[in-house]
Motif scaffolding. Structure first.
Motif, PDB file in Angstrom:
ATOM      1  N   ALA A  12       0.822  -1.207   0.000  1.00  0.00           N
ATOM      2  CA  ALA A  12       0.000   0.000   0.000  1.00  0.00           C
ATOM      3  C   ALA A  12       0.855   1.256   0.000  1.00  0.00           C
ATOM      4  O   ALA A  12       0.573   2.221  -0.730  1.00  0.00           O
ATOM      5  N   ARG A  13       1.911   1.261   0.797  1.00  0.00           N
ATOM      6  CA  ARG A  13       2.789   2.430   0.833  1.00  0.00           C
ATOM      7  C   ARG A  13       3.587   2.572  -0.457  1.00  0.00           C
ATOM      8  O   ARG A  13       3.879   3.679  -0.902  1.00  0.00           O
ATOM      9  N   GLY A  14       3.925   1.434  -1.049  1.00  0.00           N
ATOM     10  CA  GLY A  14       4.596   1.491  -2.342  1.00  0.00           C
ATOM     11  C   GLY A  14       3.703   2.087  -3.413  1.00  0.00           C
ATOM     12  O   GLY A  14       4.138   2.915  -4.221  1.00  0.00           O
ATOM     13  N   ARG A  15       2.445   1.684  -3.435  1.00  0.00           N
ATOM     14  CA  ARG A  15       1.503   2.247  -4.414  1.00  0.00           C
ATOM     15  C   ARG A  15       1.311   3.741  -4.181  1.00  0.00           C
ATOM     16  O   ARG A  15       1.188   4.513  -5.141  1.00  0.00           O
ATOM     17  N   ASP A  16       1.301   4.156  -2.928  1.00  0.00           N
ATOM     18  CA  ASP A  16       1.155   5.580  -2.638  1.00  0.00           C
ATOM     19  C   ASP A  16       2.331   6.369  -3.198  1.00  0.00           C
ATOM     20  O   ASP A  16       2.156   7.463  -3.743  1.00  0.00           O
ATOM     21  N   LEU A  17       3.538   5.818  -3.091  1.00  0.00           N
ATOM     22  CA  LEU A  17       4.705   6.488  -3.674  1.00  0.00           C
ATOM     23  C   LEU A  17       4.572   6.565  -5.190  1.00  0.00           C
ATOM     24  O   LEU A  17       4.835   7.608  -5.792  1.00  0.00           O
ATOM     25  N   VAL A  18       4.155   5.478  -5.822  1.00  0.00           N
ATOM     26  CA  VAL A  18       3.981   5.483  -7.277  1.00  0.00           C
ATOM     27  C   VAL A  18       2.954   6.536  -7.686  1.00  0.00           C
ATOM     28  O   VAL A  18       3.154   7.268  -8.665  1.00  0.00           O
ATOM     29  N   ARG A  19       1.871   6.631  -6.928  1.00  0.00           N
ATOM     30  CA  ARG A  19       0.833   7.630  -7.235  1.00  0.00           C
ATOM     31  C   ARG A  19       1.409   9.036  -7.204  1.00  0.00           C
ATOM     32  O   ARG A  19       1.136   9.857  -8.090  1.00  0.00           O
ATOM     33  N   ARG A  20       2.248   9.317  -6.201  1.00  0.00           N
ATOM     34  CA  ARG A  20       2.823  10.656  -6.084  1.00  0.00           C
ATOM     35  C   ARG A  20       3.910  10.906  -7.131  1.00  0.00           C
ATOM     36  O   ARG A  20       4.022  12.008  -7.673  1.00  0.00           O
ATOM     37  N   LEU A  21       4.700   9.884  -7.441  1.00  0.00           N
ATOM     38  CA  LEU A  21       5.741  10.030  -8.456  1.00  0.00           C
ATOM     39  C   LEU A  21       5.149  10.285  -9.834  1.00  0.00           C
ATOM     40  O   LEU A  21       5.743  10.998 -10.654  1.00  0.00           O
ATOM     41  N   ALA A  22       3.986   9.704 -10.101  1.00  0.00           N
ATOM     42  CA  ALA A  22       3.379   9.832 -11.424  1.00  0.00           C
ATOM     43  C   ALA A  22       3.197  11.292 -11.829  1.00  0.00           C
ATOM     44  O   ALA A  22       3.300  11.636 -13.016  1.00  0.00           O
ATOM     45  N   GLY A  23       2.948  12.143 -10.858  1.00  0.00           N
ATOM     46  CA  GLY A  23       2.761  13.558 -11.160  1.00  0.00           C
ATOM     47  C   GLY A  23       4.023  14.274 -11.575  1.00  0.00           C
ATOM     48  O   GLY A  23       3.963  15.406 -12.078  1.00  0.00           O
ATOM     49  N   HIS A  24       5.186  13.645 -11.372  1.00  0.00           N
ATOM     50  CA  HIS A  24       6.470  14.272 -11.718  1.00  0.00           C
ATOM     51  C   HIS A  24       7.071  13.711 -13.003  1.00  0.00           C
ATOM     52  O   HIS A  24       8.152  14.149 -13.413  1.00  0.00           O
ATOM     53  N   ILE A  25       6.408  12.753 -13.621  1.00  0.00           N
ATOM     54  CA  ILE A  25       6.968  12.093 -14.804  1.00  0.00           C
ATOM     55  C   ILE A  25       6.326  12.682 -16.048  1.00  0.00           C
ATOM     56  O   ILE A  25       5.115  12.558 -16.245  1.00  0.00           O
ATOM     57  N   PRO A  26       7.105  13.365 -16.891  1.00  0.00           N
ATOM     58  CA  PRO A  26       6.523  14.044 -18.049  1.00  0.00           C
ATOM     59  C   PRO A  26       6.193  13.083 -19.183  1.00  0.00           C
ATOM     60  O   PRO A  26       6.740  11.980 -19.276  1.00  0.00           O
ATOM     61  N   SER A  27       5.309  13.529 -20.048  1.00  0.00           N
ATOM     62  CA  SER A  27       4.940  12.757 -21.228  1.00  0.00           C
ATOM     63  C   SER A  27       5.835  13.148 -22.398  1.00  0.00           C
ATOM     64  O   SER A  27       6.602  14.113 -22.340  1.00  0.00           O
TER      65      SER A  27
END
Length: 457
Positions: A48-63
């Motif tokens: 669960a904590r790993g998924r939370d990190l992925v969710r937050r990182l997603a906002g910093h990864i450009p397209s």
């Protein structure tokens, strides 16, 4: 003009048919020149904590949609099979991935010919099976931009629990973008159909997008199998990451031992690589290096081997010709276009110097992260390792291996075609020693959010 600025100048949004706003920038955007960066390997200890990190990182990864060339840094994210498993991705989805990805790189050592000194027993701890769940890569134009991007990515990690940083490695190169042996690196890149960027001279035609982007049509005319559900697989790709410790001093010694004088030594080194140190290809500059040619992306790839069938200019055994035979005649037939890869390699350590000797190797860490992206990544790397790198049958050279990246546990040979008698240069050793790696999946931005939200629940 650097690779990134060149791509930006050739990009036409109206020609793009791919979902650029959903594809990670690292797949279609070349690194800047000069560049600095960071590789970070993370392990998920709590789903669960790993998924939370992925969710937050997603906002910093450009397209890949922003092809203006004005971004100073960008972050890419890719998962191992065990990483997706640790995040709680359902077994049905995990089972839909290719077998090599599910097994991981270490378990595929036999298929990769990662034996003897390159065997997983000698790998660094970050790449021991089960340790690298998420690989983050940051590319930046300069140290200031890198620091900002690093704060975004590792700042999110610092605010997390249940996730461990198991390894990190800084890298970078100046405007010459040269590898640990002093050669300009990552010159030849395929044009991707639908990306909005037209092919450069020498690229012939754009390769079908499905060779690199899952869900798109491949060179066969149909999409390749992709992970399920589509929310997970579509617009993603597969990544091969391999860290090598380089031995430029041993390479220098070999060249000095087999050629008299600086000019002859540079010529032998160029024959082994297929290009001069500037990046100028032998087939366009057969007699001497041409730095202006080597630095010009509109010219440094505009050639083929049709006029050099016997390899008198660029030997068949050279590193460049082995890994991109272009239209050369191969004894073992293969469709070259389905083995094309997008390179995102990165150099680390001090710059190459001509006075380095084998005694200097290991005093300072030098090397390269060999990273490439392809929808057929695992089939391709295992084919390359088995046939084009660690064997020579496809060019009628028996067991002769790649002179730069081949594994030479016993001294090897490099063949230079000449008339009337070819020259065989003996005594090649392993100039790049594998120190670890992993098979990875680089999901789309939508899939990152799907993983972060536990979209299967």
């Amino acid at each position: 003009m650097g690779l990134l600025s060149d791509l930006a100048a050739r990009f036409r949004h109206e020609r793009a048919t791919l979902a650029l706003d959903d594809i990670q920038a690292l797949i279609l955007r070349s690194r800047p020149e000069p560049y600095v960066g960071l590789h970070a390997m993370l392990r998920f200890d709590d789903a669960a904590r790993g998924r939370d990190l992925v969710r937050r990182l997603a906002g910093h990864i450009p397209s890949a949609a922003g092809w203006t060339g004005d971004r100073a840094a960008w972050i890419g994210a890719a998962f191992s099979h065990q990483g997706l498993q640790a995040l709680g991705v359902p077994q049905a989805s995990l089972d839909s991935f290719p077998l090599p990805f599910r097994q991981g790189m270490a378990a595929r050592a036999a298929q990769l010919r990662d034996v003897d000194g390159n065997a997983p027993a000698h790998w660094e701890a970050a790449f021991e099976p089960g340790n690298c769940h998420l690989a983050l890569t940051i590319y930046a134009r300069d140290e200031a931009a890198l620091a900002e991007a690093r704060e975004k990515a590792l700042g999110e990690l610092a605010r997390s629990r249940g996730v461990t940083l198991v390894g990190s490695h800084a890298f970078g190169a100046d405007a010459d973008a040269k590898n640990p042996f002093g050669f300009r690196d990552s010159i030849s890149q395929p044009a991707v159909a639908g990306s909005g960027v037209d092919p450069l001279p020498g690229q012939e035609r754009a390769i079908a997008a499905g060779e690199f982007i899952l869900g798109e049509n491949s060179e066969t005319g149909a999409p390749l199998a992709m992970p399920q559900p589509p929310e997970l697989g579509r617009n993603g790709s597969f990544v091969v990451l391999r860290k090598y410790a380089s031995r430029p001093g041993a390479f220098n010694d070999f060249v000095r031992d087999h050629a008299d004088g600086a000019d002859a030594q540079e010529r032998l080194a160029a024959k082994m690589v297929g290009r001069w140190r500037s990046g100028a290809p032998l087939n366009l500059a057969p007699e001497r290096d041409d730095p202006d040619l080597g630095a010009d992306p509109a010219r440094n790839n505009a050639f083929d081997f049709s006029g050099d069938a016997r390899g008198f200019i660029c030997p068949h055994a050279s590193h460049m010709r082995r890994l991109n035979p272009r239209d050369g005649k191969l004894t073992i037939l293969t469709d070259v276009n389905i083995h094309r890869i997008i390179r995102r390699s990165s150099t680390f350590g001090p710059k190459w110097r001509p006075d380095l000797t084998a005694a200097d190797d290991g005093k300072e860490e030098r090397g390269i992260f060999f990273i490439f992206i392809s929808a057929r990544a695992y089939d391709t790397i295992e084919f390359l390792q088995q046939e084009w790198i660690n064997r020579g049958n496809f060019i009628d050279l028996g067991e002769e291996r790649d002179p730069l990246v081949g594994l030479h546990e016993a001294p090897g040979t490099f063949t230079i075609p000449q008339d009337p008698v070819r020259r065989r240069v003996d005594g090649i050793t392993t100039f790049n020693r594998l120190r670890g790696g992993e098979y990875l999946f680089m999901p789309s931005l939508a899939a990152l959010r799907w993983i972060g939200a536990g979209g299967w629940a």
